[in-house]
Design a protein around this motif. Structure first.
Motif, PDB file in Angstrom:
ATOM      1  N   ASP A   1       0.903  -1.626   0.336  1.00  0.00           N
ATOM      2  CA  ASP A   1      -0.038  -0.151   0.061  1.00  0.00           C
ATOM      3  C   ASP A   1       1.004   1.519   0.067  1.00  0.00           C
ATOM      4  O   ASP A   1       1.970   0.892  -0.971  1.00  0.00           O
TER       5      ASP A   1
ATOM      6  N   SER B   1      -2.660 -12.850   0.930  1.00  0.00           N
ATOM      7  CA  SER B   1      -3.316 -12.608   1.137  1.00  0.00           C
ATOM      8  C   SER B   1      -3.909 -11.603   2.458  1.00  0.00           C
ATOM      9  O   SER B   1      -3.420 -12.639   2.984  1.00  0.00           O
TER      10      SER B   1
ATOM     11  N   TYR C   1      -5.125  -9.444   4.200  1.00  0.00           N
ATOM     12  CA  TYR C   1      -6.724  -8.904   4.495  1.00  0.00           C
ATOM     13  C   TYR C   1      -7.833  -9.631   3.188  1.00  0.00           C
ATOM     14  O   TYR C   1      -7.458 -10.081   2.326  1.00  0.00           O
ATOM     15  N   SER C   2      -9.567  -9.678   3.618  1.00  0.00           N
ATOM     16  CA  SER C   2     -10.020 -10.141   2.483  1.00  0.00           C
ATOM     17  C   SER C   2     -10.371  -9.176   1.900  1.00  0.00           C
ATOM     18  O   SER C   2     -10.605  -7.646   2.847  1.00  0.00           O
ATOM     19  N   VAL C   3     -10.812  -9.045   0.469  1.00  0.00           N
ATOM     20  CA  VAL C   3     -11.412  -7.844   0.142  1.00  0.00           C
ATOM     21  C   VAL C   3     -12.571  -8.071  -0.800  1.00  0.00           C
ATOM     22  O   VAL C   3     -12.679  -9.803  -0.707  1.00  0.00           O
TER      23      VAL C   3
ATOM     24  N   THR D   1     -14.737 -10.313   8.822  1.00  0.00           N
ATOM     25  CA  THR D   1     -15.608 -10.363   7.808  1.00  0.00           C
ATOM     26  C   THR D   1     -16.565 -11.819   8.439  1.00  0.00           C
ATOM     27  O   THR D   1     -16.106 -12.462   8.747  1.00  0.00           O
TER      28      THR D   1
ATOM     29  N   SER E   1     -13.149  -8.250  -3.644  1.00  0.00           N
ATOM     30  CA  SER E   1     -12.914  -9.422  -5.043  1.00  0.00           C
ATOM     31  C   SER E   1     -12.255 -11.311  -4.778  1.00  0.00           C
ATOM     32  O   SER E   1     -13.144 -11.538  -5.691  1.00  0.00           O
TER      33      SER E   1
ATOM     34  N   GLY F   1      -6.917  -4.611  -4.145  1.00  0.00           N
ATOM     35  CA  GLY F   1      -7.436  -6.087  -4.277  1.00  0.00           C
ATOM     36  C   GLY F   1      -8.194  -6.376  -5.574  1.00  0.00           C
ATOM     37  O   GLY F   1      -7.814  -7.708  -6.152  1.00  0.00           O
ATOM     38  N   GLU F   2      -8.917  -4.891  -6.362  1.00  0.00           N
ATOM     39  CA  GLU F   2      -9.696  -6.275  -7.567  1.00  0.00           C
ATOM     40  C   GLU F   2      -8.574  -6.807  -8.820  1.00  0.00           C
ATOM     41  O   GLU F   2      -8.424  -7.326  -9.254  1.00  0.00           O
TER      42      GLU F   2
ATOM     43  N   ASP G   1      -5.222  -3.439   1.742  1.00  0.00           N
ATOM     44  CA  ASP G   1      -6.564  -3.579   2.469  1.00  0.00           C
ATOM     45  C   ASP G   1      -7.577  -2.629   1.115  1.00  0.00           C
ATOM     46  O   ASP G   1      -9.396  -2.451   1.993  1.00  0.00           O
ATOM     47  N   ASN G   2      -7.055  -2.406   0.352  1.00  0.00           N
ATOM     48  CA  ASN G   2      -7.744  -0.898  -0.662  1.00  0.00           C
ATOM     49  C   ASN G   2      -8.177  -2.557  -1.847  1.00  0.00           C
ATOM     50  O   ASN G   2      -8.035  -2.620  -2.132  1.00  0.00           O
ATOM     51  N   ASP G   3      -9.653  -1.959  -1.473  1.00  0.00           N
ATOM     52  CA  ASP G   3     -10.590  -3.301  -2.571  1.00  0.00           C
ATOM     53  C   ASP G   3     -10.670  -2.737  -3.508  1.00  0.00           C
ATOM     54  O   ASP G   3      -9.865  -3.705  -4.486  1.00  0.00           O
TER      55      ASP G   3
END
Length: 574
Positions: free
Chosen positions: A385, A463, A465-467, A489, A469, A442-443, A437-439
């Motif tokens: 990040d 990863s 984090y969970s994102v 999550t 996608s 992550g996409e 952790d930016n969506d």
């Protein structure tokens, strides 16, 4: 709008109403004395003058009013009070005006029987009335006969507590106040610029309800006044001495007129309230106090709302510096303090502190552990990040965990490239790690991993984090054996989770936000551990997963804080 605000003034009835007239506002005018002068309700006054916002008047304003007959007649007493009197217990929503109307007694006679009436307007207080009036007009209301100073109970049934919903998230201080008759209320401290209208609108109460709890309002609204807002639900009130006394400190920022964290605090509160109600309905005796902790600079002033000698558990505040201030404030009593978000080495020396937030280091250590188990001379890419702290930490520790690793930190998933086999020249799989952790990042990571997995077998993805996608592309990402850590999550297929989500939606007509989930998890976890007063530290070894958070506490040091190390790992397999 309610029709009875001229409460402690001379009570009169306007006999007739004719055509509309106007009134020019002069110094000292307010909606109450104007409505009283013309014999109309405040609601009628505002409807006639829609340009008047929030009841605020300016000298010189011309208002439309309904003119009544200039002659007025006082409410007459049916007869002079007899020597036999009785007492009623003041009930919610009752006002002096309401009492005179119900019991057909003039205010003059009422005050003769109750010379200290102005200072005795708390729910449950005794009001002396002619016994005949009580029997005739009182219905089931309690009465005590008093003839020649001798008291004999007559149908002495104490008024039942009326249950009302607690909406503390909308309130400034929302501190629960215990009155002399043991009823508990949410309270609000009047700020400059407040009006009665803004207060009743803010808290969703009526003027009559506000006045019944705060008779001094008849003398005017003053900055600094502490107003009772509403009686708390029975689930929140202290039944007896063995109830668990919990303080919830949230940064609403009403005292400082700061809104930066208000939405976050209110969202957290909705989840916490659901957990409180859930545990209370199961029989747990709870005494909940909600305190506006303000911002970091003003926090110390909120400590005056806490009685450390009568508090069993404190949840909050949010900020590290405030947590330290609170721990210093409660150091004598060693009250368990739960920090929902603050996690710092500076906090680890406090033995009565419970740190909920699993820090990024714990997540990073887990990723290093996971990568180490599958590593076999592959090139490793870490997508960072903007701060790069987690990426650099992972790189450093992976360099120690695996030998001769080729580790590259990149800013974009597009920079992840397949390796080349030096002997055959063919493409070789790599290991890719997402440390953001930016969506949108992550996409992009998901799309890149899926594309590379189609070119070569053996890709490995991880990863921190969970994102979003990951949930949408399970089958494709399983080809890269994606392993990711669930950062609060929800497993929507779990029976417990389904139950809580349905309860939240039924209560608030929406799905819980991020901080509502945290609020529920933190409060529900702590209350289920503290099933008896003083038990919480004896139950810290239990591993529990709530709606979205796993709680697994370990001591930071022999006499240090409890720190949550709970992690949930998701492994996608082809």
């Amino acid at each position: 709008m309610i029709k009875r605000f001229f409460l402690l003034s001379g009570l009169c009835l306007v006999l007739s109403v004719s055509a509309q007239k106007t009134h020019t506002v002069v110094k000292g005018d307010n909606p109450y004395n104007i409505s009283k002068k013309y014999g109309i309700t405040i609601d009628e006054l505002l409807k006639l003058n829609p340009k008047v916002k929030d009841g605020k008047l300016a000298i010189g304003d011309v208002l439309h009013v309904k003119a009544g007959n200039s002659g007025v007649s006082k409410i007459s007493s049916p007869s002079a009070p007899s020597s036999q009197t009785g007492k009623i217990y003041l009930q919610p929503k009752q006002t002096i005006y309401g009492i005179t109307k119900q019991y057909k007694i003039s205010e003059t006679d009422l005050r003769k029987l109750n010379p200290d009436l102005d200072s005795h307007m708390k729910i449950g207080d005794e009001i002396t009335l002619p016994l005949q009036s009580i029997k005739k007009y009182g219905g089931t209301q309690a009465a005590v006969v008093t003839t020649k100073s001798v008291e004999v109970p007559v149908e002495a049934v104490q008024p039942k507590n009326t249950k009302t919903k607690i909406d503390s998230g909308n309130e400034k201080s929302t501190m629960v106040h215990t009155s002399s008759n043991q009823d508990e209320y949410a309270t609000y401290t009047v700020e400059q610029g407040d009006t009665v209208f803004s207060i009743v609108n803010k808290f969703g109460v009526t003027i009559d309800e506000l006045i019944a709890l705060n008779p001094d309002l008849a003398k005017g609204l003053k900055t600094g006044m502490i107003l009772k807002i509403k009686k708390l639900d029975a689930a929140y009130t202290k039944k007896n001495g063995d109830a668990l006394s919990v303080v919830l400190m949230l940064p609403f920022g009403y005292s400082t007129n700061e809104t930066q964290y208000r939405a976050m605090a209110m969202d957290f509160l909705t989840g916490a309230k659901l957990a409180i109600q859930r545990n209370a309905s199961s029989g747990q005796k709870l005494d909940i106090k909600i305190v506006d902790s303000g911002n970091e600079a003003s926090f110390k002033s909120s400590l005056t709302q806490i009685n450390p000698n009568n508090t069993d558990l404190i949840v909050g505040p949010f900020f590290k510096s405030n947590v330290i201030d609170l721990l210093d404030f409660t150091k004598t009593q060693k009250i368990p303090v739960v920090a929902p978000f603050a996690n710092s080495a500076e906090l680890y020396n406090y033995s009565n502190l419970i740190i909920v937030e699993t820090n990024d280091q714990a997540y990073s250590d887990k990723i290093v552990e996971e990568v180490e188990t599958v590593y076999s001379d592959q090139k490793i890419y870490i997508v960072a990040d903007t701060k790069k702290e987690n990426a650099d930490y992972i790189k450093s520790n992976l360099g120690k965990a695996v030998k001769n690793a080729n580790i590259v930190v990149v800013n974009s998933a597009a920079d992840i490239q397949l390796d080349k086999n030096m002997m055959t020249g063919q493409s070789a799989p790599v290991i890719a790690i997402l440390a953001s952790d930016n969506d949108s990042v992550g996409e992009a990571f998901s799309s890149r991993i899926i594309a590379l997995s189609k070119e070569v077998q053996g890709m490995k993805a991880f990863s921190l984090y969970s994102v979003p996608s990951f949930e949408k592309k399970v089958d494709e990402l399983s080809q890269a054996s994606l392993v990711y850590l669930m950062d609060r999550t929800i497993n929507t297929e779990g029976s417990f989770e389904k139950e809580i989500l349905a309860a939240y939606k039924a209560k608030y007509c929406k799905a819980p936000g991020k901080y509502a989930v945290i609020g529920f998890d933190v409060m529900n976890d702590m209350l289920t551990r503290e099933n008896k007063k003083g038990e919480i530290f004896k139950q810290m070894n239990k591993v529990q997963t709530q709606l979205a958070t796993k709680f697994e506490f370990v001591k930071s040091k022999a006499n240090g804080a409890y720190v949550n190390t709970g992690l949930r790992v998701v492994r996608l397999t082809p």
